[in-house]
Design a protein around this motif. Structure first.
Motif, mmCIF file in Angstrom:
data_model
loop_
_atom_site.group_PDB
_atom_site.id
_atom_site.type_symbol
_atom_site.label_atom_id
_atom_site.label_comp_id
_atom_site.label_asym_id
_atom_site.label_seq_id
_atom_site.Cartn_x
_atom_site.Cartn_y
_atom_site.Cartn_z
ATOM 1 N N CYS A 157 2.656 30.790 -36.453
ATOM 2 C CA CYS A 157 1.874 29.795 -35.211
ATOM 3 C C CYS A 157 0.602 29.962 -35.279
ATOM 4 O O CYS A 157 -0.005 29.051 -34.610
ATOM 5 C CB CYS A 157 2.704 30.162 -34.100
ATOM 6 S SG CYS A 157 1.861 31.705 -33.155
ATOM 7 N N GLY A 158 -0.207 30.828 -35.856
ATOM 8 C CA GLY A 158 -1.366 31.010 -36.154
ATOM 9 C C GLY A 158 -2.078 31.594 -35.010
ATOM 10 O O GLY A 158 -3.486 31.761 -34.845
ATOM 11 N N ARG A 159 -1.480 32.173 -33.992
ATOM 12 C CA ARG A 159 -2.095 32.958 -32.855
ATOM 13 C C ARG A 159 -2.375 34.086 -33.354
ATOM 14 O O ARG A 159 -1.744 34.898 -34.068
ATOM 15 C CB ARG A 159 -1.201 32.972 -31.822
ATOM 16 C CG ARG A 159 -0.884 31.725 -30.975
ATOM 17 C CD ARG A 159 0.203 31.908 -29.762
ATOM 18 N NE ARG A 159 1.420 32.073 -30.347
ATOM 19 C CZ ARG A 159 2.222 32.647 -29.569
ATOM 20 N NH1 ARG A 159 2.086 32.680 -28.206
ATOM 21 N NH2 ARG A 159 3.618 33.067 -29.853
ATOM 22 N N THR A 160 -3.457 34.859 -32.696
ATOM 23 C CA THR A 160 -3.845 36.251 -32.906
ATOM 24 C C THR A 160 -2.840 37.177 -32.318
ATOM 25 O O THR A 160 -2.085 36.654 -31.452
ATOM 26 C CB THR A 160 -5.233 36.399 -32.363
ATOM 27 O OG1 THR A 160 -5.365 36.479 -30.774
ATOM 28 C CG2 THR A 160 -6.338 35.575 -32.796
ATOM 29 N N PHE A 161 -2.923 38.481 -32.494
ATOM 30 C CA PHE A 161 -1.933 39.480 -32.026
ATOM 31 C C PHE A 161 -2.196 39.330 -30.480
ATOM 32 O O PHE A 161 -1.320 39.424 -29.879
ATOM 33 C CB PHE A 161 -2.270 40.719 -32.793
ATOM 34 C CG PHE A 161 -1.575 41.990 -32.140
ATOM 35 C CD1 PHE A 161 -0.113 41.996 -32.296
ATOM 36 C CD2 PHE A 161 -2.122 42.792 -31.082
ATOM 37 C CE1 PHE A 161 0.548 43.052 -31.566
ATOM 38 C CE2 PHE A 161 -1.393 43.699 -30.670
ATOM 39 C CZ PHE A 161 -0.006 43.800 -30.746
ATOM 40 N N GLU A 162 -3.604 39.364 -30.129
ATOM 41 C CA GLU A 162 -3.761 39.378 -28.525
ATOM 42 C C GLU A 162 -3.085 38.137 -27.866
ATOM 43 O O GLU A 162 -2.644 38.241 -26.762
ATOM 44 C CB GLU A 162 -5.337 39.480 -28.511
ATOM 45 C CG GLU A 162 -5.516 39.625 -26.946
ATOM 46 C CD GLU A 162 -7.367 39.482 -26.824
ATOM 47 O OE1 GLU A 162 -7.622 39.409 -25.451
ATOM 48 O OE2 GLU A 162 -7.903 40.013 -27.730
#
Length: 72
Positions: free
Chosen positions: A31-36
Motif C-alpha cells: 500500500c505504500g504507507r510507512t510503518f507509523e
C-alpha cells in the motif's frame, strides 16, 4: 492544504491485504504507507489520512498497486 472532498471517494484505508511492514519493512510494498502510518491509521485525523492519501496517489501509484493486486 489538502482537498478533503477528493478523499471522500476513497476507501477508509489504503490497505491491500498484503502488509510487508509486519515482515519488517519500513514502508509497505503493497500500500505504500510507512510503518507509523499503518500502526496509527485508526487514530489518525481525517486531515492526516488525507495527507497520506495524497502521497499515495501521487502519479497514480496506489491505484496501480490496487489494480495489480486485483489481477492476481
Amino acid at each position: 492544504m489538502v482537498d478533503m472532498a477528493v478523499h471522500k471517494c476513497l476507501p477508509d484505508s489504503p490497505c491491500l491485504g498484503f502488509c510487508t511492514t509486519a515482515l519488517g519493512d519500513d514502508v509497505c510494498k503493497s500500500c505504500g504507507r510507512t510503518f507509523e502510518e499503518v500502526t496509527r491509521w485508526i487514530v489518525m485525523t481525517p486531515e492526516e489520512k488525507a495527507v497520506t492519501w495524497e502521497r499515495l496517489n501521487k502519479n497514480g501509484w496506489w491505484e496501480a498497486q490496487r489494480s495489480a493486486k486485483h489481477v492476481r
